[in-house]
Design a protein around this motif. Structure first.
Motif, mmCIF file in Angstrom:
data_model
loop_
_atom_site.group_PDB
_atom_site.id
_atom_site.type_symbol
_atom_site.label_atom_id
_atom_site.label_comp_id
_atom_site.label_asym_id
_atom_site.label_seq_id
_atom_site.Cartn_x
_atom_site.Cartn_y
_atom_site.Cartn_z
ATOM 1 N N ALA A 17 0.839 -1.206 0.000
ATOM 2 C CA ALA A 17 0.000 0.000 0.000
ATOM 3 C C ALA A 17 0.874 1.256 0.000
ATOM 4 O O ALA A 17 0.615 2.194 -0.755
ATOM 5 C CB ALA A 17 -0.929 -0.006 1.209
ATOM 6 N N ARG A 47 -1.386 4.109 -1.329
ATOM 7 C CA ARG A 47 -2.757 3.821 -0.900
ATOM 8 C C ARG A 47 -2.759 3.554 0.598
ATOM 9 O O ARG A 47 -1.745 3.214 1.173
ATOM 10 C CB ARG A 47 -3.295 2.557 -1.582
ATOM 11 N N SER A 48 -3.948 3.629 1.181
ATOM 12 C CA SER A 48 -4.099 3.176 2.561
ATOM 13 C C SER A 48 -4.139 1.651 2.550
ATOM 14 O O SER A 48 -4.409 1.028 1.509
ATOM 15 C CB SER A 48 -5.400 3.720 3.160
ATOM 16 N N ALA A 69 -7.616 0.603 1.415
ATOM 17 C CA ALA A 69 -7.816 0.683 -0.039
ATOM 18 C C ALA A 69 -7.059 -0.437 -0.750
ATOM 19 O O ALA A 69 -7.541 -0.986 -1.744
ATOM 20 C CB ALA A 69 -7.363 2.046 -0.559
ATOM 21 N N GLN A 70 -5.887 -0.787 -0.229
ATOM 22 C CA GLN A 70 -5.109 -1.863 -0.839
ATOM 23 C C GLN A 70 -5.823 -3.203 -0.689
ATOM 24 O O GLN A 70 -5.885 -3.990 -1.632
ATOM 25 C CB GLN A 70 -3.718 -1.940 -0.197
#
Length: 64
Positions: A23, A28-29, A32-33
Motif C-alpha cells: 500500500a 494507498r491506505s 484501499a489496498q
C-alpha cells in the motif's frame, strides 16, 4: 449515497505487514489496498463487481 460497509478483519500480522508495504509503495491506505486486492481476486475468479460512484467533492454548485 451508499456508505462503505465496515467490519472487523483479523489478519496474520505478516500478511498485514505485507499489505501495508505494498500500500505504501502504491500510495494507498492499507484499507484501499485490501479492497483492490479483493477486487482483483474476484475478477480472476470471473466475478464481476460494479464500482460504486465516488462521492462528489468540493462545494455544491451555487443556486444563482
Amino acid at each position: 449515497m451508499p456508505q462503505k460497509k465496515a467490519f472487523a478483519l483479523r489478519l496474520d500480522p505478516a500478511v498485514h505487514a505485507a499489505v501495508e508495504r505494498v500500500a505504501a509503495d502504491e500510495l494507498r491506505s492499507a484499507n484501499a489496498q485490501i479492497e483492490m486486492l479483493l477486487r482483483e481476486a474476484l475478477k480472476a475468479r470471473g466475478i464481476a463487481v460494479k464500482h460504486t460512484p465516488a462521492p462528489r467533492r468540493g462545494r455544491p454548485p451555487s443556486s444563482d
